[in-house]
Design a protein around this motif. Structure first.
Motif, short mmCIF file in Angstrom:
data_model
loop_
_atom_site.label_atom_id
_atom_site.label_comp_id
_atom_site.label_asym_id
_atom_site.label_seq_id
_atom_site.Cartn_x
_atom_site.Cartn_y
_atom_site.Cartn_z
N THR A 19 0.84 -1.20 0.00
CA THR A 19 0.00 0.00 0.00
C THR A 19 0.87 1.24 0.00
N TRP A 36 -2.40 8.67 -9.33
CA TRP A 36 -1.15 7.92 -9.19
C TRP A 36 -0.62 7.63 -10.59
N ALA A 49 -3.92 5.31 -11.71
CA ALA A 49 -5.26 5.43 -11.14
C ALA A 49 -5.51 6.87 -10.73
N THR A 60 -13.56 6.75 -9.36
CA THR A 60 -12.21 6.23 -9.53
C THR A 60 -12.03 5.66 -10.93
N TYR A 62 -8.93 3.49 -13.48
CA TYR A 62 -7.70 2.70 -13.48
C TYR A 62 -7.25 2.41 -14.89
N PHE A 70 -5.37 -3.18 -8.26
CA PHE A 70 -5.04 -1.97 -7.52
C PHE A 70 -6.32 -1.24 -7.13
N ILE A 72 -7.53 2.61 -5.51
CA ILE A 72 -7.22 3.95 -5.02
C ILE A 72 -8.33 4.36 -4.06
N LEU A 83 -2.85 3.89 -2.54
CA LEU A 83 -2.92 2.97 -3.66
C LEU A 83 -2.61 1.58 -3.12
N TYR A 96 6.65 5.38 -8.35
CA TYR A 96 5.24 5.76 -8.29
C TYR A 96 5.13 7.19 -7.76
N CYS A 98 2.56 10.52 -6.87
CA CYS A 98 1.25 11.05 -6.54
C CYS A 98 1.12 12.41 -7.22
#
Length: 128
Positions: A19, A36, A49, A60, A62, A70, A72, A83, A96, A98
């Motif tokens: 996570t 993300w 996402a 949301t 993806y 995954f 979010i 995530l 990754y 944000c």
């Protein structure tokens, strides 16, 4: 001033879970789309996402490769977006990031150019 700080990255085996967290400050959290993205070596940054709050409902989106694996989520009280990565694969390896942009929308925000605030990134390495 908006600040985004990611955490939670690391080395994980394929099939495990991980996570990521992104703590946001300096913004009205519910008024921002949070996303993300990830970037593998020698590849372009790609959408993973995003989540947006519209009238109290969270929408949301993806990328296809992570759908079903995954998730979010947004915690307005903690101004943090998460995530959750279930059953990661080696191809999920990358840095990754944000990201945030002011606004609320029912549409996916998949382009990096659509965001104007970014975190520093957190490395995720998935071993086979």
């Amino acid at each position: 001033q908006v600040h985004l700080v990611e955490s939670g990255g690391g080395l994980v085996q394929a099939g495990d879970s991980l996570t990521l967290s992104c703590a946001a400050s300096g913004l009205t959290f519910r008024a921002y789309v949070m996303g993300w993205f990830r970037q593998a070596p020698e590849k372009e940054r790609e959408f993973v996402a995003s989540g947006s709050s519209v009238g109290g409902v969270t929408y949301t989106w993806y990328t296809d490769s992570v759908k079903g694996r995954f998730t979010i989520t947004r915690d307005a009280a903690k101004t943090t977006v998460y995530l959750r990565m279930i059953s990661p694969k080696p191809e999920d390896t990358g840095v990754y990031y944000c990201a945030a942009v002011f606004g609320s929308t029912r549409r996916a925000m998949q382009s990096p150019q659509g965001y104007n605030f970014w975190g520093q990134g957190t490395q995720v390495t998935v071993s086979s």
